[in-house]
Write a protein that holds these residues in place. Sequence first.
Motif, PDB file in Angstrom:
ATOM      1  N   ALA A 276      29.229  -5.447  37.568  1.00  0.00           N
ATOM      2  CA  ALA A 276      28.166  -5.351  36.570  1.00  0.00           C
ATOM      3  C   ALA A 276      28.688  -5.336  35.139  1.00  0.00           C
ATOM      4  CB  ALA A 276      27.337  -4.088  36.825  1.00  0.00           C
ATOM      5  N   GLU A 277      29.988  -5.101  34.960  1.00  0.00           N
ATOM      6  CA  GLU A 277      30.544  -5.053  33.600  1.00  0.00           C
ATOM      7  C   GLU A 277      30.374  -6.385  32.871  1.00  0.00           C
ATOM      8  OE1 GLU A 277      33.849  -6.402  36.353  1.00  0.00           O
ATOM      9  OE2 GLU A 277      32.338  -4.795  36.390  1.00  0.00           O
ATOM     10  N   VAL A 278      30.194  -7.464  33.599  1.00  0.00           N
ATOM     11  CA  VAL A 278      29.988  -8.771  32.971  1.00  0.00           C
ATOM     12  C   VAL A 278      28.758  -8.753  32.069  1.00  0.00           C
ATOM     13  CG1 VAL A 278      29.406 -11.190  33.447  1.00  0.00           C
ATOM     14  CG2 VAL A 278      31.155 -10.034  34.808  1.00  0.00           C
ATOM     15  N   LEU A 279      27.775  -7.943  32.413  1.00  0.00           N
ATOM     16  CA  LEU A 279      26.518  -7.906  31.662  1.00  0.00           C
ATOM     17  C   LEU A 279      26.612  -7.074  30.387  1.00  0.00           C
ATOM     18  CD1 LEU A 279      24.064  -7.477  34.663  1.00  0.00           C
ATOM     19  CD2 LEU A 279      24.603  -9.576  33.409  1.00  0.00           C
ATOM     20  N   GLY A 280      27.594  -6.197  30.310  1.00  0.00           N
ATOM     21  CA  GLY A 280      27.760  -5.389  29.109  1.00  0.00           C
ATOM     22  C   GLY A 280      26.600  -4.455  28.823  1.00  0.00           C
ATOM     23  N   VAL A 281      25.947  -3.952  29.866  1.00  0.00           N
ATOM     24  CA  VAL A 281      24.794  -3.076  29.668  1.00  0.00           C
ATOM     25  C   VAL A 281      25.193  -1.615  29.836  1.00  0.00           C
ATOM     26  CG1 VAL A 281      23.117  -4.828  30.316  1.00  0.00           C
ATOM     27  CG2 VAL A 281      24.110  -3.356  32.081  1.00  0.00           C
ATOM     28  N   ARG A 282      24.301  -0.748  29.406  1.00  0.00           N
ATOM     29  CA  ARG A 282      24.529   0.697  29.479  1.00  0.00           C
ATOM     30  C   ARG A 282      23.224   1.376  29.891  1.00  0.00           C
ATOM     31  NH1 ARG A 282      26.274   1.248  23.352  1.00  0.00           N
ATOM     32  NH2 ARG A 282      27.292  -0.694  24.016  1.00  0.00           N
ATOM     33  N   PRO A 283      23.257   2.672  30.186  1.00  0.00           N
ATOM     34  CA  PRO A 283      22.013   3.355  30.537  1.00  0.00           C
ATOM     35  C   PRO A 283      20.937   3.141  29.468  1.00  0.00           C
ATOM     36  CG  PRO A 283      23.871   4.771  31.038  1.00  0.00           C
ATOM     37  CD  PRO A 283      24.438   3.566  30.317  1.00  0.00           C
ATOM     38  N   GLY A 284      19.745   2.785  29.910  1.00  0.00           N
ATOM     39  CA  GLY A 284      18.643   2.519  28.993  1.00  0.00           C
ATOM     40  C   GLY A 284      18.470   1.061  28.630  1.00  0.00           C
ATOM     41  N   SER A 285      19.462   0.221  28.930  1.00  0.00           N
ATOM     42  CA  SER A 285      19.334  -1.205  28.656  1.00  0.00           C
ATOM     43  C   SER A 285      18.242  -1.813  29.526  1.00  0.00           C
ATOM     44  CB  SER A 285      20.652  -1.929  28.945  1.00  0.00           C
ATOM     45  OG  SER A 285      21.679  -1.524  28.068  1.00  0.00           O
ATOM     46  N   ALA A 286      17.566  -2.812  28.981  1.00  0.00           N
ATOM     47  CA  ALA A 286      16.560  -3.550  29.738  1.00  0.00           C
ATOM     48  C   ALA A 286      17.193  -4.830  30.275  1.00  0.00           C
ATOM     49  CB  ALA A 286      15.366  -3.890  28.853  1.00  0.00           C
ATOM     50  N   VAL A 287      17.168  -4.992  31.603  1.00  0.00           N
ATOM     51  CA  VAL A 287      17.848  -6.112  32.247  1.00  0.00           C
ATOM     52  C   VAL A 287      16.873  -6.834  33.170  1.00  0.00           C
ATOM     53  CG1 VAL A 287      19.761  -6.798  33.722  1.00  0.00           C
ATOM     54  CG2 VAL A 287      20.057  -4.917  32.126  1.00  0.00           C
ATOM     55  N   LEU A 288      16.909  -8.156  33.114  1.00  0.00           N
ATOM     56  CA  LEU A 288      16.028  -8.994  33.923  1.00  0.00           C
ATOM     57  C   LEU A 288      16.860  -9.872  34.846  1.00  0.00           C
ATOM     58  CD1 LEU A 288      13.250 -10.343  34.586  1.00  0.00           C
ATOM     59  CD2 LEU A 288      13.700 -11.873  32.642  1.00  0.00           C
ATOM     60  N   GLU A 289      16.536  -9.859  36.145  1.00  0.00           N
ATOM     61  CA  GLU A 289      17.165 -10.777  37.083  1.00  0.00           C
ATOM     62  C   GLU A 289      16.178 -11.869  37.462  1.00  0.00           C
ATOM     63  OE1 GLU A 289      19.685 -11.090  41.244  1.00  0.00           O
ATOM     64  OE2 GLU A 289      18.702  -9.194  40.762  1.00  0.00           O
ATOM     65  N   LEU A 290      16.592 -13.105  37.311  1.00  0.00           N
ATOM     66  CA  LEU A 290      15.777 -14.264  37.658  1.00  0.00           C
ATOM     67  C   LEU A 290      16.204 -14.775  39.025  1.00  0.00           C
ATOM     68  CD1 LEU A 290      15.789 -16.099  34.209  1.00  0.00           C
ATOM     69  CD2 LEU A 290      14.008 -14.611  35.158  1.00  0.00           C
ATOM     70  N   GLY A 291      15.316 -14.646  39.995  1.00  0.00           N
ATOM     71  CA  GLY A 291      15.659 -14.957  41.377  1.00  0.00           C
ATOM     72  C   GLY A 291      16.352 -13.774  42.004  1.00  0.00           C
ATOM     73  N   CYS A 292      15.673 -12.641  42.035  1.00  0.00           N
ATOM     74  CA  CYS A 292      16.317 -11.384  42.459  1.00  0.00           C
ATOM     75  C   CYS A 292      16.505 -11.284  43.958  1.00  0.00           C
ATOM     76  CB  CYS A 292      15.535 -10.185  41.942  1.00  0.00           C
ATOM     77  SG  CYS A 292      13.848 -10.045  42.597  1.00  0.00           S
ATOM     78  N   GLY A 293      15.868 -12.175  44.729  1.00  0.00           N
ATOM     79  CA  GLY A 293      16.035 -12.118  46.171  1.00  0.00           C
ATOM     80  C   GLY A 293      15.644 -10.766  46.736  1.00  0.00           C
ATOM     81  N   LYS A 294      16.493 -10.227  47.594  1.00  0.00           N
ATOM     82  CA  LYS A 294      16.195  -8.948  48.241  1.00  0.00           C
ATOM     83  C   LYS A 294      16.681  -7.743  47.441  1.00  0.00           C
ATOM     84  CE  LYS A 294      15.970 -11.105  52.784  1.00  0.00           C
ATOM     85  NZ  LYS A 294      16.506 -11.184  54.159  1.00  0.00           N
ATOM     86  N   GLY A 295      17.117  -7.988  46.208  1.00  0.00           N
ATOM     87  CA  GLY A 295      17.256  -6.910  45.245  1.00  0.00           C
ATOM     88  C   GLY A 295      18.527  -6.108  45.223  1.00  0.00           C
ATOM     89  N   GLY A 296      19.566  -6.520  45.941  1.00  0.00           N
ATOM     90  CA  GLY A 296      20.773  -5.705  46.009  1.00  0.00           C
ATOM     91  C   GLY A 296      21.465  -5.503  44.683  1.00  0.00           C
ATOM     92  N   ASN A 297      21.669  -6.572  43.930  1.00  0.00           N
ATOM     93  CA  ASN A 297      22.326  -6.438  42.623  1.00  0.00           C
ATOM     94  C   ASN A 297      21.468  -5.643  41.652  1.00  0.00           C
ATOM     95  OD1 ASN A 297      24.758  -7.850  43.150  1.00  0.00           O
ATOM     96  ND2 ASN A 297      23.709  -9.808  42.891  1.00  0.00           N
ATOM     97  N   LEU A 298      20.175  -5.891  41.680  1.00  0.00           N
ATOM     98  CA  LEU A 298      19.256  -5.189  40.777  1.00  0.00           C
ATOM     99  C   LEU A 298      19.237  -3.692  41.084  1.00  0.00           C
ATOM    100  CD1 LEU A 298      17.320  -6.200  38.501  1.00  0.00           C
ATOM    101  CD2 LEU A 298      15.473  -5.964  40.171  1.00  0.00           C
ATOM    102  N   ALA A 299      19.246  -3.353  42.365  1.00  0.00           N
ATOM    103  CA  ALA A 299      19.251  -1.942  42.753  1.00  0.00           C
ATOM    104  C   ALA A 299      20.493  -1.231  42.234  1.00  0.00           C
ATOM    105  CB  ALA A 299      19.162  -1.823  44.274  1.00  0.00           C
TER     106      ALA A 299
END
Length: 220
Positions: free
Chosen positions: A41-64
């Motif tokens: 997940a470090e590729v995204l450079g996000v932190r707690p509170g960041s708003a992140v959108l997955e396009l084509g989330c499938g069954k949600g493992g990465n998003l979870a």
Amino acid sequence: MTKAKAWDAYAKQKPERRPVNAAGEATWFNWTQYADHGPGAEVLGVRPGSAVLELGCGKGGNLAHLATLGVNAVGVDVSLAQIKAAGARWSDTPMTLHRAEATHFLEETGAGFDSVFSVFGAVWFTDPAVLLPAIRRRLRPGGVLAFSQRPPIEGCYGCQASYINRSEDEDPLVVKRWDYEPDRWVELLTEHGFTAATAQVLAAPPGPRKVGTLLVRAHG
């Protein structure tokens, strides 16, 4: 909708994510088609509170996994079967799921995002001339777009056909995908106003399979 029908069929074929990965973790982020391989997940450079959108989330493992890091996680998928599977598997995980086609969602939402990503998802299967401008409008200043997919077959670039098999008595369903070499992805992103674009092919892990993973990243 033919596209939704195709991805519903795919959802039935795709195995469920393992209960835990090799490190014993219940959630994890995986950019590649290989288990326990590649960056996270470090590729995204996000932190707690960041708003992140997955396009084509499938069954949600990465998003979870992102949700467990304190991220405001939003997922979009055109397949109702995928969305239902994600909701069932991650019912106790705070993330928001939408059944929608990626460009339609981006055009209709008023939300801004610190990062937008796709793992073998909608960025691969949507015309970049339509999708990239829509993503950039939703990315907050300095936000990150990142996506992964299979590298192109040499000489087969642009819009290609992908086949999703069904039963022996049914013809495969066809969806379009967009394949480009790394340098061309950098050009496309730059043409659409993204900055600091990079694209690389991550080598496959040791073993008989040699197809790597194309990983692309840019700032809005």
